[in-house]
Design a protein around this motif. Structure first.
Motif, PDB file in Angstrom:
ATOM      1  N   THR A 117      70.553 -20.950 -56.489  1.00 32.67           N
ATOM      2  CA  THR A 117      69.335 -20.530 -55.786  1.00 32.67           C
ATOM      3  C   THR A 117      68.133 -20.378 -56.714  1.00 32.67           C
ATOM      4  O   THR A 117      67.003 -20.390 -56.273  1.00 32.67           O
ATOM      5  N   ASP A 118      68.405 -20.212 -58.021  1.00 29.38           N
ATOM      6  CA  ASP A 118      67.272 -19.919 -58.901  1.00 29.38           C
ATOM      7  C   ASP A 118      67.583 -20.308 -60.343  1.00 29.38           C
ATOM      8  O   ASP A 118      68.753 -20.527 -60.693  1.00 29.38           O
ATOM      9  N   THR A 295      66.755 -29.943 -51.927  1.00 30.31           N
ATOM     10  CA  THR A 295      65.858 -28.787 -51.786  1.00 30.31           C
ATOM     11  C   THR A 295      65.791 -27.954 -53.058  1.00 30.31           C
ATOM     12  O   THR A 295      64.711 -27.527 -53.482  1.00 30.31           O
ATOM     13  N   ARG A 298      63.496 -29.328 -55.641  1.00 29.71           N
ATOM     14  CA  ARG A 298      62.072 -29.151 -55.302  1.00 29.71           C
ATOM     15  C   ARG A 298      61.668 -27.683 -55.454  1.00 29.71           C
ATOM     16  O   ARG A 298      60.618 -27.374 -55.983  1.00 29.71           O
ATOM     17  N   LYS A 299      62.565 -26.789 -55.013  1.00 28.37           N
ATOM     18  CA  LYS A 299      62.252 -25.354 -55.097  1.00 28.37           C
ATOM     19  C   LYS A 299      62.047 -24.909 -56.551  1.00 28.37           C
ATOM     20  O   LYS A 299      61.190 -24.076 -56.853  1.00 28.37           O
TER      21      LYS A 299
END
Ligand SMILES: Cc1cc2nc3c(=O)[nH]c(=O)nc-3n(C[C@H](O)[C@H](O)[C@H](O)COP(=O)(O)OP(=O)(O)OC[C@H]3O[C@@H](n4cnc5c(N)ncnc54)[C@H](O)[C@@H]3O)c2cc1C
Length: 434
Positions: A117-118, A295, A298-299
């Motif tokens: 997620t990060d 995604t 891109r995030k």
């Protein structure tokens, strides 16, 4: 002294890397680096598909001293290659579904099932939805593609339960198949093919072929319409010839300028509307949306304004962020296509680049290859093949290497290519998951 010898060996390998076998034997001496009490270098790979699994396994093959962690959201991987054959009734889902046991047990890759997620690029840490943090010296992203939902009025992510894309194999493949099975004989199957660039350029046309095969066998009064945003497509003369031979009058392909550009979708009424103002009704509709890099890429700022991730085409290191590589469909690696074969080829070269960087060795100029087989019918295969090399600045096609299947091939040639397609699938899935 041993280290210098190894460096020389590595540099001498420059330009000679083509196959995985040769790559492995050229890099094997690197395995002795980094020992002697120093902490192991850590590589974290995001995405356990064609690019990510290949890269993880090859880093371990080249340098057992590197600690490799592969983070993949799902516990099973369903291959998009041969998912069209499931739709055609030639395969079942089990035969295209794999687990990660061999990746863990044979090469010693740490496989973590969680969602990334990060990232903290300063601290070089990757974080997951499950609350885990992984330190890295180098990270490799191969998260595939995701869809852009805002390109066509009336079609959103919620509509995929009615109008599936089936462009990520799995539940969507099963859904589309069950819709085809429920369709009445005489129904129209409508596919919306995506604009460039997208995953697997020949994929939509192989899918139309496989669905035509299923319909010809089970519901022969039915029709297939392909609404295409493009003016031409991969292996077009070969597909068109195959369609005329196997499914005369059954498949209609509509180019962008002839009404193929869809502007609005209406899942409730199973209708599509095109630029020309026509309404096209489908008993089953397969909408393959516009695509961009996964995604997560891109995030985390690995993509530019195009939605894809620019890389140094020699090492696949991001040109936007240091120590992070992007491979597979997400990367800007043209003229290599967005294919499983190419992603795997990039995975091997990226593994070499990562091992070279960690060990302070110059990376030799890489070569790549790609072959895409497509089935037009169960015994009717066609292919396109190419070889690529890095010319010092970018990847270029090698003139005269590769090509497409001959237009005038006879039945036995097409049958042989269908067999080669199976052979290709067996060998690449064995290399990934076997
Ligand atoms: C219908 C169809 C047919 C095809 N046929 C062929 C063919 O015959 N030959 C061929 O060479 N290619 C074919 N392809 C193309 C091929 O499937 C892709 O090019 C290939 O899968 C790309 O590899 P990748 O590693 O970039 O992505 P993928 O193989 O899709 O792997 C990406 C992985 O990343 C994971 N992931 C994404 N985000 C995260 C996150 N945040 N955290 C953790 N994990 C994450 C996903 O779960 C996925 O497992 C076909 C494609 C389609 C749709």
């Amino acid at each position: 002294m041993k280290k210098n010898m190894t460096r020389r060996n590595f540099i001498k390998a420059s330009g000679a890397i083509v196959s995985s076998a040769s790559l492995g034997s050229l890099l094997w001496p690197v395995k002795s680096f980094g020992l002697g009490g120093k902490p192991k270098p850590r590589v974290v790979i995001v995405g356990g598909g064609f690019g990510g699994v290949t890269c993880a396994r090859y880093i371990k093959k080249f340098d057992t001293n590197i600690d490799v962690t592969l983070i993949e959201r799902d516990t099973q991987f369903v291959t998009c290659p041969f998912s069209n054959l499931v739709l055609g009734g030639l395969r079942d889902m089990n035969s295209i579904t794999y687990n990660y046991d061999a990746v863990k047990n044979k090469d010693g890759v740490n496989v973590i099932h969680d969602e990334v997620t990060d990232i903290d690029m300063e601290k070089r840490q990757i974080k997951t939805k499950g609350g885990q943090t992984f330190d890295y010296d180098r990270a490799v992203f191969s998260p595939g593609i995701d869809f852009l939902w805002d390109k066509v009025e009336g079609y959103s992510e919620a509509d995929v339960e009615t109008i599936p894309h089936a462009w990520k194999a799995g539940k969507q493949t099963t859904l589309l198949k069950s819709q085809l099975e429920a369709m009445e004989d005489g129904g129209t199957f409508v596919m919306v093919a995506p604009p460039n660039p997208f995953r697997c350029p020949p994929g939509p046309y192989e899918r139309a072929s496989m669905i035509a095969h299923y319909l010809k066998t089970n519901k022969p009064k039915s029709k297939v319409i392909i609404l295409d945003a493009k003016e031409n497509f991969s292996k077009q003369p070969l597909f068109t010839k195959g369609w005329e031979a196997l499914y005369p009058g059954m498949i209609e392909w509509v180019a962008g300028t002839k009404g193929g550009i869809v502007t609005r979708a209406d899942a409730k009424n199973m209708e599509l509307h095109n630029e020309a103002g026509d309404t096209i009704k489908g008993a089953v509709i397969n909408y393959i949306p516009h695509q961009a890099a996964g995604t997560i890429a891109r995030k985390l700022g690995l993509a530019d304004a195009t939605g894809w991730c620019p890389v140094n085409q020699k090492t696949f290191e991001s040109t936007l962020h240091k120590n992070i590589h992007v491979i597979g469909d997400s990367s800007v690696s043209d003229p290599l296509p967005k294919s499983g074969y190419a992603a795997s080829s990039e995975g091997k070269m990226c593994a070499a680049a990562v091992v070279a960087a960690i060990n302070g060795i110059e990376m030799p100029n890489p070569s790549y290859s790609n072959t895409c087989y497509s089935l037009v019918g169960p015994d009717y295969g066609i292919s396109i093949a190419a070889v690529y090399r890095f010319d010092g600045a970018k990847i270029i096609s090698v003139d005269g290497a590769g090509g497409v299947s001959p237009a005038d091939a006879d039945e036995s040639f097409r049958r042989a290519e269908a067999l080669y397609a199976s052979g290709w699938y067996t060998s690449i899935t064995q290399e990934l998951f076997g």
